[in-house]
Motif scaffolding. Sequence first.
Motif, PDB file in Angstrom:
ATOM      1  N   ALA A  85      13.462   4.408  15.310  1.00 49.01           N
ATOM      2  CA  ALA A  85      12.853   4.960  14.095  1.00 49.01           C
ATOM      3  C   ALA A  85      12.671   3.842  13.083  1.00 49.01           C
ATOM      4  O   ALA A  85      13.396   3.724  12.093  1.00 49.01           O
ATOM      5  N   ASP A  86      11.675   2.976  13.345  1.00 51.75           N
ATOM      6  CA  ASP A  86      11.308   1.856  12.482  1.00 51.75           C
ATOM      7  C   ASP A  86       9.879   2.083  12.011  1.00 51.75           C
ATOM      8  O   ASP A  86       8.946   2.069  12.835  1.00 51.75           O
ATOM      9  N   PHE A  87       9.688   2.274  10.723  1.00 49.25           N
ATOM     10  CA  PHE A  87       8.341   2.526  10.212  1.00 49.25           C
ATOM     11  C   PHE A  87       8.287   2.233   8.723  1.00 49.25           C
ATOM     12  O   PHE A  87       9.310   1.994   8.081  1.00 49.25           O
ATOM     13  N   PHE A  88       7.067   2.239   8.190  1.00 44.91           N
ATOM     14  CA  PHE A  88       6.915   2.080   6.748  1.00 44.91           C
ATOM     15  C   PHE A  88       5.742   2.918   6.277  1.00 44.91           C
ATOM     16  O   PHE A  88       4.891   3.344   7.072  1.00 44.91           O
ATOM     17  N   THR A  89       5.707   3.169   4.972  1.00 47.64           N
ATOM     18  CA  THR A  89       4.621   3.947   4.386  1.00 47.64           C
ATOM     19  C   THR A  89       3.969   3.170   3.250  1.00 47.64           C
ATOM     20  O   THR A  89       4.612   2.343   2.587  1.00 47.64           O
ATOM     21  N   LEU A  90       2.694   3.427   3.064  1.00 51.87           N
ATOM     22  CA  LEU A  90       1.926   2.885   1.940  1.00 51.87           C
ATOM     23  C   LEU A  90       1.311   4.034   1.168  1.00 51.87           C
ATOM     24  O   LEU A  90       0.801   4.998   1.769  1.00 51.87           O
ATOM     25  N   ASP A  91       1.338   3.935  -0.143  1.00 55.86           N
ATOM     26  CA  ASP A  91       0.705   4.931  -0.997  1.00 55.86           C
ATOM     27  C   ASP A  91      -0.803   4.725  -0.941  1.00 55.86           C
ATOM     28  O   ASP A  91      -1.291   3.622  -1.198  1.00 55.86           O
ATOM     29  N   LEU A  92      -1.552   5.760  -0.605  1.00 52.09           N
ATOM     30  CA  LEU A  92      -3.007   5.653  -0.515  1.00 52.09           C
ATOM     31  C   LEU A  92      -3.698   5.798  -1.861  1.00 52.09           C
ATOM     32  O   LEU A  92      -4.866   5.426  -2.000  1.00 52.09           O
ATOM     33  N   LEU A 144     -11.071   4.653   1.278  1.00 53.71           N
ATOM     34  CA  LEU A 144     -10.421   5.646   2.125  1.00 53.71           C
ATOM     35  C   LEU A 144     -11.353   6.336   3.108  1.00 53.71           C
ATOM     36  O   LEU A 144     -10.999   7.367   3.684  1.00 53.71           O
ATOM     37  N   HIS A 145     -12.550   5.784   3.312  1.00 55.81           N
ATOM     38  CA  HIS A 145     -13.428   6.298   4.365  1.00 55.81           C
ATOM     39  C   HIS A 145     -12.723   6.170   5.716  1.00 55.81           C
ATOM     40  O   HIS A 145     -12.945   6.967   6.625  1.00 55.81           O
ATOM     41  N   ASP A 146     -11.873   5.154   5.843  1.00 55.49           N
ATOM     42  CA  ASP A 146     -11.091   4.904   7.050  1.00 55.49           C
ATOM     43  C   ASP A 146      -9.742   4.357   6.586  1.00 55.49           C
ATOM     44  O   ASP A 146      -9.556   3.153   6.441  1.00 55.49           O
ATOM     45  N   VAL A 184      -5.816  -2.992   6.294  1.00 54.33           N
ATOM     46  CA  VAL A 184      -6.081  -4.390   6.612  1.00 54.33           C
ATOM     47  C   VAL A 184      -7.183  -4.977   5.741  1.00 54.33           C
ATOM     48  O   VAL A 184      -7.080  -6.090   5.250  1.00 54.33           O
ATOM     49  N   PHE A 185      -8.270  -4.224   5.555  1.00 60.08           N
ATOM     50  CA  PHE A 185      -9.411  -4.747   4.799  1.00 60.08           C
ATOM     51  C   PHE A 185      -9.118  -4.878   3.310  1.00 60.08           C
ATOM     52  O   PHE A 185      -9.576  -5.822   2.661  1.00 60.08           O
ATOM     53  N   CYS A 186      -8.377  -3.942   2.752  1.00 56.35           N
ATOM     54  CA  CYS A 186      -8.103  -3.962   1.318  1.00 56.35           C
ATOM     55  C   CYS A 186      -6.921  -4.873   1.012  1.00 56.35           C
ATOM     56  O   CYS A 186      -6.190  -5.310   1.899  1.00 56.35           O
TER      57      CYS A 186
END
Length: 473
Positions: free
Chosen positions: A403-410, A419-421, A427-429
């Motif tokens: 259980a290794d993960f991370f989150t980013l606020d959109l 946020l189209h993708d 990666v792009f932003c």
Amino acid sequence: MVQSLLLKNADMLVTMDGARRELVGGGLYAEDGVIKKVGRTSELPDTADRVIDAKGQIVLPGFVNTHHHLNQTLTRNLPAAQNNNLFPWLQAHYRIWAKTDPEASRASTLVGLAELALSGCTTVFDHTYLFQSGNKVDYQIEAARDLGMRFHASRGSMSLGESKGGLPPDDCVEDEEDILNDTVRVIDRYHDAGHGAMTRVVVAPCSPFSVSEDLLLQSAALARDKGVMLHTHLCETLDEERYTLERFGKRPVEWMQGLDWTGPDVWFAHAIHVDDDEIRLFAATGCGAAHCPCSNMRLASGIAPVKKYMAAGVRVGLGVDGSASNDGSSMLGEVRQAMLLARLQLGLQPPEGPRKHALLPPSHPLRAGEWMTAREALELATLGGAAVLGRNDIGALEPGKCADFFTLDLNTLQFAGGLHDPVAAVVFCAPQAARTTVVNGKVIVEEGEIATMDMGPVIRDHNRMSLELAAGT
């Protein structure tokens, strides 16, 4: 007593599983640091000991950093090394690094690991090869445990000083018998080969120009006797290639092959200056490569042929490299740079860029496979890194994995309009800090801050020691 974790309501959850599922409204459930179920929130248990509501966020598998020098956070942005390529850059640093004592080693390790955790990294390989002033790899392992990061430590080494034809000063190298004895000690005390291991040890002589052939041979034999992996720098610069050609009459890869340094238990940092035959050799023998785009640009080392590696089936992961040749420890930044640098190479003319269809514009359909995509870059940082480190228990979010993960606020300035993708937006932003980072089912970053220790005093001590080391006090 079982400790459970539930993550729910993610706007997007990127699994990196066999089907590469990307789940809207997804989540996961884990017990004792192991994922039991991944799916839409409605398919998961209703509660757990720890619940993370990821509404408005994207969730990704924890990044795997396959090459770093954590103690180098002490010498970021050193004026004498700002505009040098590798060899003079190293010569500007060696004696400063040699003064790294246990206190400085711990502080620099904590600073680098914390910065990595804030960029979505959950597993770190560190290549420390200079052990003077009482410094031992033990202090780094202890720091990683205190912070809560999954850590692959190296008992690295340098044994070939200037008087014997090496690059480092004689007072910065060690006796080879002492190196091998301490390597055995570290492996026996700390290496864990089991599923979900938080600490592993790697045998890692520094480079072709800082160790002897005998040490390379003995290191390979020791690693295989102990069942641990092997790592070193290779093919980073043309200076290195000239060194092995003049000293041994062989290119670096051929030289290392003759010293038993090929196989699925070996990976090389950088691996920039290779030809097609050497790429095929890596693929055939199972050698891996740690791609460090920011460092390669910073030191004007060149561009690694990552797309060629991928096409040939070579295991490739990403590394931030030393914090004195990158000046940052952001894995998310490295993912973005890996994509952009591969695209820069696509636009170059041969011999630097691609040969096939070179006269066609890069956007021509026949050249579609030459582009590094955002999802490919993310895969290098997750599944790719796991494969390079020889692990099948990390790199994806699926039952049985850690259980290794991370989150980013959109809902941030960085992602506004992108946020189209959402997956590609990561990666792009512009890179941003993780909202939450979880390692082995435990929260390491919470609300964008390190949760396992107060970093303020660490940073103050680190800055003081950094200035003292550079000033020689």
